[in-house]
Design an enzyme around this catalytic site. Sequence first.
Site, PDB file in Angstrom:
ATOM      1  N   GLU A 131      34.466   4.472  18.329  1.00  0.00           N
ATOM      2  CA  GLU A 131      35.548   4.866  19.252  1.00  0.00           C
ATOM      3  C   GLU A 131      35.781   3.737  20.234  1.00  0.00           C
ATOM      4  O   GLU A 131      34.824   3.208  20.811  1.00  0.00           O
ATOM      5  CB  GLU A 131      35.175   6.098  20.088  1.00  0.00           C
ATOM      6  CG  GLU A 131      35.168   7.424  19.408  1.00  0.00           C
ATOM      7  CD  GLU A 131      34.781   8.535  20.403  1.00  0.00           C
ATOM      8  OE1 GLU A 131      35.292   8.526  21.549  1.00  0.00           O
ATOM      9  OE2 GLU A 131      33.961   9.376  20.028  1.00  0.00           O
ATOM     10  N   GLU A 159      45.663  14.487  23.293  1.00  0.00           N
ATOM     11  CA  GLU A 159      44.990  15.778  23.077  1.00  0.00           C
ATOM     12  C   GLU A 159      45.021  16.565  24.380  1.00  0.00           C
ATOM     13  O   GLU A 159      44.249  16.320  25.297  1.00  0.00           O
ATOM     14  CB  GLU A 159      43.551  15.551  22.599  1.00  0.00           C
ATOM     15  CG  GLU A 159      43.483  14.892  21.235  1.00  0.00           C
ATOM     16  CD  GLU A 159      42.066  14.591  20.793  1.00  0.00           C
ATOM     17  OE1 GLU A 159      41.383  15.501  20.295  1.00  0.00           O
ATOM     18  OE2 GLU A 159      41.640  13.429  20.975  1.00  0.00           O
ATOM     19  N   GLU A 183      41.978  11.575  29.955  1.00  0.00           N
ATOM     20  CA  GLU A 183      41.410  11.737  28.612  1.00  0.00           C
ATOM     21  C   GLU A 183      42.373  12.447  27.663  1.00  0.00           C
ATOM     22  O   GLU A 183      42.175  12.435  26.439  1.00  0.00           O
ATOM     23  CB  GLU A 183      40.073  12.475  28.692  1.00  0.00           C
ATOM     24  CG  GLU A 183      38.998  11.656  29.394  1.00  0.00           C
ATOM     25  CD  GLU A 183      37.603  12.219  29.208  1.00  0.00           C
ATOM     26  OE1 GLU A 183      37.326  12.768  28.121  1.00  0.00           O
ATOM     27  OE2 GLU A 183      36.800  12.094  30.142  1.00  0.00           O
TER      28      GLU A 183
END
Length: 334
Positions: A255, A306, A315
């Site tokens: 990631e 998301e 995030e």
Amino acid sequence: MAKGHRQLAQPSLGVPIGICYGRVANNLPSPTDAVNLINTNGITSIRLFNPVAESLQPFSGTGIQLTIGVPNEDLPSIAAGDVTTALEWLQTNIFAHVSADQIRYLVVGNEVFSKDTFYTPHVIPAILNLHQALQSLNLSEKIKISSAQAASILSNSYPPSSSSFDPNILPELTHFLQFLRDTSSPLMVNVYPYFSYINNPQFVSLDSALFRPAAGSVLNDQNLVYDNLFDQTIDAFIYAMEREGYGGIAVVVTETGWPTADGDAASGENALAYNGNVVKRSLENVGTPKRPGVGVEVFLFGLFDENEKKRNEFEKHFGIFGVNGVKAYDLVFH
């Protein structure tokens, strides 16, 4: 070339860039539409965090290489069982939906050693059972097994040559590194210079995080010159492995990414600067100062924003594509 370097499997020129397909959202396109988007953009390598049938099946027959997570919560049952248990897990969760030919890696647990330590005792037994299961299917050379680790498994990372692992996790970590060396599998790490920058702005410059060499952001460490934090982090893991006697293990970044909104220095411009440099360096096998010319395989985070991520607002905004399929910024993958 040093002896340790000869053990590394070097990717060929043009190693594909992987993308993480996270699904912590309630507004995503269907998995079939997502796979069409992936194909249309020439993306040939995808990381899925959970082997959910709905999201796996549309990849079947596409030729897209898959890196599939074994969720932390599944580790205890796989660890407590035997090879038959592991075979049943693989068949039910993965091979019933996609061919083994499409599987590149199994990622057994995510950030367990430093962030989800309840599962730590189960990682190695689960890995060994899954590896034996793959051996029984003659797939252990084709499908490599590892476990993705957070940068916080390092107790010290600066300068890279002084790096060391957290001594509290060394017993488990040593067993893990031994498995990686025995099976020619990579250490998988999640690397986020963005987090380093926002958490330590007095020590980490934005220039260093964004691959912008500038006065004061260049580090000379044992005659190796670092002009960005990404290289420093990768080499910190390499030095830490060497310190424990495991210098020949490759590193895969499972990631990395940069947010586009709702955080300090979060913007499409900065995300393009960061991810664009990561892609370019991987495709050109730039490597790092400690391992020049040894391309680093990378999975960018992530495919979509998301909106159900819980911790920080930024995030929710790591998507390279909008949920409408339009690129958030003009990133080229190959």
